[in-house]
Scaffold this motif. Sequence first.
Motif, PDB file in Angstrom:
ATOM      1  N   LEU A 279      -3.726 -67.512   0.182  1.00  0.00           N
ATOM      2  CA  LEU A 279      -4.921 -67.786  -0.388  1.00  0.00           C
ATOM      3  C   LEU A 279      -5.285 -67.551  -1.861  1.00  0.00           C
ATOM      4  CD1 LEU A 279      -7.378 -70.151  -0.338  1.00  0.00           C
ATOM      5  CD2 LEU A 279      -8.546 -68.181   0.963  1.00  0.00           C
ATOM      6  N   SER A 280      -5.334 -66.234  -2.203  1.00  0.00           N
ATOM      7  CA  SER A 280      -5.758 -65.426  -3.161  1.00  0.00           C
ATOM      8  C   SER A 280      -4.973 -66.116  -4.234  1.00  0.00           C
ATOM      9  CB  SER A 280      -5.897 -64.044  -3.195  1.00  0.00           C
ATOM     10  OG  SER A 280      -4.309 -63.883  -2.997  1.00  0.00           O
ATOM     11  N   GLU A 281      -3.782 -66.276  -4.222  1.00  0.00           N
ATOM     12  CA  GLU A 281      -2.735 -66.713  -5.245  1.00  0.00           C
ATOM     13  C   GLU A 281      -3.244 -68.216  -5.595  1.00  0.00           C
ATOM     14  OE1 GLU A 281      -0.586 -65.050  -6.888  1.00  0.00           O
ATOM     15  OE2 GLU A 281      -1.263 -63.221  -6.150  1.00  0.00           O
ATOM     16  N   VAL A 282      -3.520 -68.931  -4.465  1.00  0.00           N
ATOM     17  CA  VAL A 282      -3.588 -70.518  -4.637  1.00  0.00           C
ATOM     18  C   VAL A 282      -5.168 -70.698  -5.451  1.00  0.00           C
ATOM     19  CG1 VAL A 282      -4.270 -72.357  -3.329  1.00  0.00           C
ATOM     20  CG2 VAL A 282      -2.654 -70.920  -2.500  1.00  0.00           C
ATOM     21  N   LEU A 283      -5.982 -69.837  -5.145  1.00  0.00           N
ATOM     22  CA  LEU A 283      -7.145 -69.627  -6.100  1.00  0.00           C
ATOM     23  C   LEU A 283      -6.976 -69.357  -7.543  1.00  0.00           C
ATOM     24  CD1 LEU A 283      -9.469 -68.416  -3.323  1.00  0.00           C
ATOM     25  CD2 LEU A 283      -9.268 -70.831  -3.848  1.00  0.00           C
ATOM     26  N   LYS A 284      -5.959 -68.236  -7.646  1.00  0.00           N
ATOM     27  CA  LYS A 284      -5.927 -67.949  -8.721  1.00  0.00           C
ATOM     28  C   LYS A 284      -5.271 -69.214  -9.856  1.00  0.00           C
ATOM     29  CE  LYS A 284      -5.270 -63.165  -8.633  1.00  0.00           C
ATOM     30  NZ  LYS A 284      -4.285 -62.335  -7.964  1.00  0.00           N
ATOM     31  N   LEU A 285      -4.151 -69.761  -9.094  1.00  0.00           N
ATOM     32  CA  LEU A 285      -3.366 -70.993  -9.856  1.00  0.00           C
ATOM     33  C   LEU A 285      -4.697 -71.904 -10.142  1.00  0.00           C
ATOM     34  CD1 LEU A 285      -0.183 -71.107  -8.049  1.00  0.00           C
ATOM     35  CD2 LEU A 285      -0.684 -70.618 -10.569  1.00  0.00           C
ATOM     36  N   HIS A 286      -5.618 -72.295  -9.111  1.00  0.00           N
ATOM     37  CA  HIS A 286      -6.363 -73.402  -9.459  1.00  0.00           C
ATOM     38  C   HIS A 286      -7.324 -73.131 -10.349  1.00  0.00           C
ATOM     39  CE1 HIS A 286     -10.320 -75.098  -8.082  1.00  0.00           C
ATOM     40  NE2 HIS A 286      -9.683 -76.081  -8.201  1.00  0.00           N
ATOM     41  N   GLU A 287      -7.743 -71.970 -10.475  1.00  0.00           N
ATOM     42  CA  GLU A 287      -8.714 -71.578 -11.520  1.00  0.00           C
ATOM     43  C   GLU A 287      -7.895 -71.765 -12.865  1.00  0.00           C
ATOM     44  OE1 GLU A 287     -11.729 -67.988 -12.297  1.00  0.00           O
ATOM     45  OE2 GLU A 287     -10.919 -68.262 -10.266  1.00  0.00           O
ATOM     46  N   LYS A 288      -6.708 -71.201 -13.134  1.00  0.00           N
ATOM     47  CA  LYS A 288      -6.085 -70.676 -14.299  1.00  0.00           C
ATOM     48  C   LYS A 288      -5.531 -72.290 -14.793  1.00  0.00           C
ATOM     49  CE  LYS A 288      -2.133 -68.627 -16.034  1.00  0.00           C
ATOM     50  NZ  LYS A 288      -0.571 -68.315 -15.517  1.00  0.00           N
ATOM     51  N   HIS A 289      -5.099 -73.084 -13.992  1.00  0.00           N
ATOM     52  CA  HIS A 289      -4.725 -74.439 -14.503  1.00  0.00           C
ATOM     53  C   HIS A 289      -5.444 -75.620 -14.484  1.00  0.00           C
ATOM     54  CE1 HIS A 289      -0.601 -72.687 -15.030  1.00  0.00           C
ATOM     55  NE2 HIS A 289      -0.793 -72.158 -14.058  1.00  0.00           N
ATOM     56  N   ASN A 290      -6.674 -75.192 -13.684  1.00  0.00           N
ATOM     57  CA  ASN A 290      -7.713 -76.149 -13.476  1.00  0.00           C
ATOM     58  C   ASN A 290      -7.102 -77.694 -12.776  1.00  0.00           C
ATOM     59  OD1 ASN A 290     -10.218 -77.255 -13.359  1.00  0.00           O
ATOM     60  ND2 ASN A 290     -10.066 -78.016 -15.605  1.00  0.00           N
ATOM     61  N   LEU A 291      -6.658 -77.305 -11.687  1.00  0.00           N
ATOM     62  CA  LEU A 291      -5.638 -78.259 -10.980  1.00  0.00           C
ATOM     63  C   LEU A 291      -6.638 -79.038 -10.128  1.00  0.00           C
ATOM     64  CD1 LEU A 291      -2.433 -76.572 -10.437  1.00  0.00           C
ATOM     65  CD2 LEU A 291      -2.831 -78.152 -12.129  1.00  0.00           C
ATOM     66  N   SER A 292      -6.654 -80.441  -9.848  1.00  0.00           N
ATOM     67  CA  SER A 292      -7.286 -81.037  -9.028  1.00  0.00           C
ATOM     68  C   SER A 292      -6.555 -81.173  -7.532  1.00  0.00           C
ATOM     69  CB  SER A 292      -7.902 -82.537  -9.277  1.00  0.00           C
ATOM     70  OG  SER A 292      -6.493 -83.359  -9.672  1.00  0.00           O
ATOM     71  N   ILE A 293      -5.137 -80.994  -7.592  1.00  0.00           N
ATOM     72  CA  ILE A 293      -4.257 -80.985  -6.728  1.00  0.00           C
ATOM     73  C   ILE A 293      -3.023 -80.035  -6.816  1.00  0.00           C
ATOM     74  CG2 ILE A 293      -2.794 -82.983  -7.347  1.00  0.00           C
ATOM     75  CD1 ILE A 293      -3.251 -84.170  -4.651  1.00  0.00           C
ATOM     76  N   ILE A 294      -2.605 -79.212  -5.757  1.00  0.00           N
ATOM     77  CA  ILE A 294      -1.516 -78.402  -5.812  1.00  0.00           C
ATOM     78  C   ILE A 294      -0.709 -78.665  -4.695  1.00  0.00           C
ATOM     79  CG2 ILE A 294      -0.938 -75.877  -5.811  1.00  0.00           C
ATOM     80  CD1 ILE A 294      -3.801 -75.109  -6.680  1.00  0.00           C
TER      81      ILE A 294
END
Length: 325
Positions: A279-294
């Motif tokens: 989850l920690s990686e998912v959150l980092k990616l979400h924050e970094k790329h500002n994605l609405s969907i992964i």
Amino acid sequence: MIQLIDVSKTFNGKDMVVDNLSLEIKQGELVVLVGESGCGKTTTMKMINRLEEASSGTIKINGKDIKETNAIDLRRNIGYVIQQVGLFPHLTVGQNIGVVPRLTKNDPAKIAKRTIELLEMTGLKHEDYLNRYPKELSGGQQQRVGVARALANNPDIVLMDEPFSALDPITRCQLQDELLNLQKELHKTFVFVTHDVDEAIKIGDKIAVIQDGRIMQYDTPETILKKPANQFIQNFVGQDRLWKTPEMLRALDIMDDNYDNMKAIEVKDMVFVQPDTPLSEVLKLHEKHNLSIIPVVEQGVTVGVITEPSILSLLAEIIPGSEGL
Ligand SMILES: Nc1ncnc2c1ncn2[C@@H]1O[C@H](COP(=O)(O)OP(=O)(O)O)[C@@H](O)[C@H]1O
Ligand SMILES: [Mg+2]
């Protein structure tokens, strides 16, 4: 390696306190026995160093039946830490730590050196503590000395029976952290008894959940949280505990695998994660790329998606546990 094979214990031939219990603990593992008061944890542990004799079954250490070793010799090579600490009140901290090495006739200069090392290892400055008496120490400091004493003879195995249960939460947390550091450094086998599920999950490589003298499940904390073997375990660990342990969550646990437009998601140039991405990686990616969907992708196939609303609601649920992520 410690093996308990079909071990049972009755007192005075009455109730089965430990009931046909089998358990294998590998060298270097920290295994926690957890269960409600009276379920047989202490009795199980005491059979490993023969403070109690098994009524039936076999216990082996490194392949050898412990009945073939003299009980006193066996105990000198197995450290033991208990809740009530059990330091000798009339001996100084240094003398307490050196008790077993003196009994086994180690060289006094070596004992002195080792005592200092052990004190430092357990977080006590030797110049401040070596010559103090137990009653001059706080509960947490006494328990540190208890741990140092258990390690004094450099045993392969350390048994710990609710060692931190009487301590305040902050001290308890510190000692748990230091135990984990010690294990990393020393690669000893630890068997740790507690009735506290949080403690078990935090420190155990594996956890044996015991009920009425029987093992209900023996597995990693992650598997016990995610795949409780039965209703008893599920109730015992608590339904929402997994969400309070975000370091164990992975993409698989939070993804929507029933998303309408799954097929339409073009993975090619997109950021994606795998089912076992923490989850920690998912959150980092979400924050970094500002994605609405992964997308969650396994071997080229999209198996689910993690959406922004699901991330936000998850964060809301696990705050304040999420600050460290
Ligand atoms: N020496 C003993 N004589 C008789 N009964 C005992 C003795 N030691 C423990 N028991 C009983 O065995 C059961 C399990 O005790 P114990 O192993 O101490 O449980 P736990 O450590 O999980 O709280 C309890 O019912 C306890 O009363
Ligand atoms: Mg007990």
